[in-house]
Design an enzyme around this catalytic site. Structure first.
Site, short mmCIF file in Angstrom:
data_model
loop_
_atom_site.label_atom_id
_atom_site.label_comp_id
_atom_site.label_asym_id
_atom_site.label_seq_id
_atom_site.Cartn_x
_atom_site.Cartn_y
_atom_site.Cartn_z
N GLY A 172 0.79 -1.22 0.00
CA GLY A 172 0.00 0.00 0.00
C GLY A 172 0.83 1.28 0.00
CD GLU A 215 -0.86 -2.02 -11.69
OE1 GLU A 215 0.06 -2.68 -12.19
OE2 GLU A 215 -1.42 -2.35 -10.65
CG LEU A 251 -8.59 -3.43 -11.74
CD1 LEU A 251 -8.12 -4.83 -11.41
CD2 LEU A 251 -9.39 -3.45 -13.03
CG HIS A 279 -3.34 -1.48 1.16
ND1 HIS A 279 -3.74 -1.76 -0.13
CD2 HIS A 279 -3.39 -0.13 1.28
CE1 HIS A 279 -4.02 -0.62 -0.75
NE2 HIS A 279 -3.82 0.36 0.07
CE LYS A 326 -3.53 -10.86 1.43
NZ LYS A 326 -2.54 -11.83 0.99
CD GLU A 376 -0.82 -11.03 -2.60
OE1 GLU A 376 -0.82 -9.81 -2.85
OE2 GLU A 376 -0.81 -11.50 -1.45
NE ARG A 416 5.70 -12.87 2.26
CZ ARG A 416 4.40 -12.81 2.47
NH1 ARG A 416 3.76 -13.82 3.05
NH2 ARG A 416 3.70 -11.75 2.11
NE ARG A 451 -4.06 -12.28 7.96
CZ ARG A 451 -3.04 -11.79 7.26
NH1 ARG A 451 -2.30 -10.82 7.77
NH2 ARG A 451 -2.75 -12.27 6.07
#
Length: 449
Positions: A169, A204, A207, A239, A241, A279, A295, A341
């Site tokens: 991020g 880019e 979205l 950013h 999860k 991802e 990883r 989490r």
């Protein structure tokens, strides 16, 4: 089993260090725990065959202290080093130092980490391998302003300016119209030069409301590679999860096969080894590659629950030179898994909440798994990430996985510090989450952020 790896040094802390220790134990491998002065009482440190203090509490002086980790490996006669996630796990220079010092690095080759760590070279490599990418500048933007403006028109607004060395991020900026494009590029360049010592930027397509869907892969040293299906990690805050699940709601078997096969083929073409994750952003039925994590990931357990593959054990066996134990046809998705989490943080402000855990009770029951290093009397230090554990449930379908998660969250007791359990309980009851397929901005909207 792995004849050549007798001893593994775990270059990490917390729940992942314990996860690695357990995998080593199952394989009959001796373990070395390295820890900071603040982490003497970590569960895996107490359980490991040997432990070495590598420095003071700040990560720069301990978990990121390469000479200290290498010398700990030398004095303990370690054979291989597992970097876990975070810290040095995606540091190509560290992987190189490990191999040059005569140890096995449990992960990809240093040059692969380097290739995938640079966003521009990663995207070029993925395009060449046939992985769908976000339409963009195909490399860094140069100083030709006319060409830059033309390219932006081709891609179509809104556009994201990203720095090549950034991530998580940072070093990115969204541009909605041509009027602000050149200024935004200049700003991002200056920031990137200051933060990452690299002023290369690229652009880019931005979205607006994508989902975050990622594919897990495994590749051995003989050129075999398979994918273990996808995970949906769209429930994010800043950013980061918060909830992850597998499989991703609404993704068809065809889509899974097509994108998964392309990821496996990309692994073969770049000579990948070990576990990795591709991802993607997913919008309007299209997948767009954003980055590869070289990883093991925090959320690997949801994939383990639905495929029955022990990803950490496979990482170690691959590093030992073993061929993959699975063919693609062996991999079937069974049921549904969800991970929440658990963070030591204030529920309202999200500020970290370190301190002593006075009482801890773990949940149980069918299809419930907990990955955590905490225990009653353990003190959560203030120096590291606030994640203290992960709650994972598996069920025959999504509904039953959610029901089990609701039970598990209700049963979990963590006293003495604040945690985000209340937040997780509210997500599990949320209509849009229950419907499946929420986008990456949804959680922040739900929280009114």
């Amino acid at each position: 089993m792995s004849a050549m790896i007798e001893k593994v040094l775990i270059a990490n802390r917390g729940e992942i260090a314990l996860r690695i220790l357990r995998a080593c134990r199952e394989l009959g491998i001796k373990t070395v725990a390295v820890h900071s002065e603040a982490d003497r009482d970590l569960k895996h440190v107490l359980l490991a065959d040997e432990s070495v203090c590598i420095g003071p509490a700040p990560a720069m002086q301990s978990y990121l202290n390469v000479p200290a980790i290498i010398s700990a490996a030398e004095v303990t006669d370690t054979v291989a080093i597992h970097p876990g996630y975070g810290f040095l796990s995606e540091n190509a220079d560290f992987a190189e130092r490990v191999e040059k010092s005569g140890f096995i690095f449990i992960g990809p080759r240093p040059e692969t980490i380097r290739l995938m760590g640079d966003k521009v070279s990663a995207i070029a490599a993925m395009k060449a391998a046939g992985v769908p990418c976000v339409p963009g500048s195909d490399g860094p933007i140069d100083d030709n302003k006319k060409r830059t403006l033309e390219l932006a028109r081709e891609i179509g607004y809104p556009i994201m300016i990203k720095s090549s060395g950034g991530g998580g991020g940072r070093g990115m900026r969204v541009v909605h119209s041509e009027a602000t494009l050149l200024n935004a590029i200049a700003l991002t360049r200056a920031e990137a030069a200051a933060a990452f010592n690299n002023d290369m930027v690229y652009m880019e397509k931005y979205l607006e409301n994508p989902r975050h869907i990622e594919f897990q892969v495994l590749a051995d040293q003989m050129g075999n590679a398979i994918h273990l299906g996808e995970r949906d990690c769209s429930m994010q805050r800043r950013h980061q999860k918060v909830v992850e699940e597998a499989p991703a709601p609404g993704i068809t078997e065809e889509q899974r096969r097509e994108i998964g096969e392309r990821c496996a083929a990309a692994c073969r073409s770049i000579g990948y080894r070990g576990a990795g994750t591709f991802e993607f952003l997913y919008e309007n039925g299209q997948f767009y590659f954003i980055e590869m994590n070289t990883r093991v990931q925090v959320e690997h357990p949801v994939t383990e629950m639905v495929t029955g593959v022990d990803i950490v054990k496979e990482q170690i066996l691959i590093a030992a030179g073993e061929p993959l134990r699975y063919r693609q046809s062996d991999i079937q998705m069974r049921g549904h898994a969800i991970e929440c989490r658990i963070n030591a943080e204030h529920p309202e402000t999200f500020m970290p909440s370190p301190g002593k855990i006075t009482d801890f009770h773990a949940p149980g029951g069918p299809g419930v798994r907990i990955e955590t290093h905490i225990y009653s009397g353990y003190t959560v230090p203030c120096h590291y990430d606030s994640m203290i554990g992960k709650l994972i449930t598996h069920g025959e379908d999504r509904e039953s996985a959610v029901a089990r998660m609701c039970n598990a969250l209700r049963e979990t007791v963590i006293e003495g510090i604040h945690s985000n359990i209340k937040l997780q309980r509210s997500i599990m009851r949320d209509g849009a989450f229950l419907a499946g397929g929420a986008n990456i901005h949804y959680l922040e909207k739900m929280l009114g952020l």
